[in-house]
Scaffold this active site. Structure first.
Site, PDB file in Angstrom:
ATOM      1  N   ASP A 147       0.812  -1.220   0.000  1.00  0.00           N
ATOM      2  CA  ASP A 147       0.000   0.000   0.000  1.00  0.00           C
ATOM      3  C   ASP A 147       0.846   1.270   0.000  1.00  0.00           C
ATOM      4  O   ASP A 147       1.993   1.279   0.470  1.00  0.00           O
ATOM      5  CB  ASP A 147      -0.862   0.040   1.270  1.00  0.00           C
ATOM      6  CG  ASP A 147      -2.082  -0.860   1.158  1.00  0.00           C
ATOM      7  OD1 ASP A 147      -2.118  -1.713   0.257  1.00  0.00           O
ATOM      8  OD2 ASP A 147      -2.984  -0.707   2.001  1.00  0.00           O
ATOM      9  N   HIS A 150       3.557  -2.529   3.044  1.00  0.00           N
ATOM     10  CA  HIS A 150       3.591  -1.140   2.544  1.00  0.00           C
ATOM     11  C   HIS A 150       4.875  -0.874   1.766  1.00  0.00           C
ATOM     12  O   HIS A 150       5.960  -1.233   2.224  1.00  0.00           O
ATOM     13  CB  HIS A 150       3.495  -0.157   3.709  1.00  0.00           C
ATOM     14  CG  HIS A 150       2.187  -0.230   4.436  1.00  0.00           C
ATOM     15  ND1 HIS A 150       1.930  -1.208   5.367  1.00  0.00           N
ATOM     16  CD2 HIS A 150       1.070   0.523   4.346  1.00  0.00           C
ATOM     17  CE1 HIS A 150       0.686  -1.039   5.830  1.00  0.00           C
ATOM     18  NE2 HIS A 150       0.147  -0.001   5.230  1.00  0.00           N
TER      19      HIS A 150
HETATM   20 ZN    ZN Z   1      -2.835   3.322   3.035  1.00  0.00          ZN
END
Ligand code: ZN
Length: 230
Positions: free
Chosen positions: A49, A194
């Site tokens: 992400d 992430h």
């Molecule tokens: Zn996010």
């Protein structure tokens, strides 16, 4: 007076419970959402992400290429505009690219028009860069409540959440991230990682996760590939 207080108390706690549910990844009022895929097959999806975010996204592309694994990147519109070349690299390397909103705000207490524009702007950016397949969505912070599910449902867009969250963004030791993932995956798991921010340990953790799970017989797919199986 007594009954009024009871009614207020009941309403208050009902709202509190609903609010809690709407903020977790496990519940959504309407529309299609997935925290994992129902399957008996040993397949899992790595998702990243908040990118694209050089040089981390590029480092991940290199590591994933070496491992022969395709992943799903939920990207932010503003970052797509700033790092077009990185998106093009993701496309060239056949990773799946999802929509993680335009400006990564919590899409709660926002107007339907704002929520819709956050989704549409990012879809448009990706399509203009050559993404042709259905673009999956992931709610920023996983927050949903009412408006976002309503708009997603109108747009017939799937909200992809997660079943494994090692909180890699606040862990500096790749072994800790990897062992959380390895001990929590089940067939059909969606793993949240992430490439946005300062993901110092995520690239190294990815290598450990993939090598270990491959020895356990797991195969890695994009979220769309897993969805197509169920
Ligand atoms: Zn996010």
């Amino acid at each position: 007076m007594k009954y009024l207080l009871i009614i207020i108390a009941v309403l208050f706690f009902t709202c509190l419970i609903f609010d809690k549910l709407a903020k977790t990844s496990k519940y959504q009022l309407f529309g299609q959402y997935f925290t994992k895929i129902k399957t008996q097959e040993p397949v899992v999806a790595l998702t990243y992400d908040d990118g694209p975010n050089p040089p981390y996204t590029e480092q991940l592309i290199d590591v994933l290429n070496q491992l022969g694994v395709k992943a799903t990147f939920f990207t932010i519109g503003q970052n797509i505009e700033a790092h077009t070349q990185t998106i093009q690299k993701l496309i060239a390397n056949e990773h799946e690219i999802g929509n993680h909103s335009y400006s990564h705000q919590k899409l709660i207490w926002k107007t339907p028009a704002f929520v819709r524009s956050e989704i549409e702007r990012t879809d448009e950016l990706l399509q203009n860069l050559g993404v042709q397949q259905e673009i999956l969505f992931r709610a920023p912070y996983g927050y949903k409540r009412f408006t976002l599910p309503y708009i997603l449902n109108q747009m017939q867009k799937k909200n992809i959440l997660w079943s494994v969250d090692p909180k890699d963004y606040k862990e500096a030791n790749p072994e800790v991230i990897a062992s959380h993932v390895i001990s929590n995956v089940t067939p059909g798991a969606i793993i949240l990682l992430h490439d946005g921010g300062e993901p110092g340990a995520t690239v190294a953790a990815t290598e450990i996760i993939v090598r270990k799970l491959q020895t356990q017989g797991y195969k890695f797919q994009t979220v769309s590939q897993m969805l197509n199986q169920c």
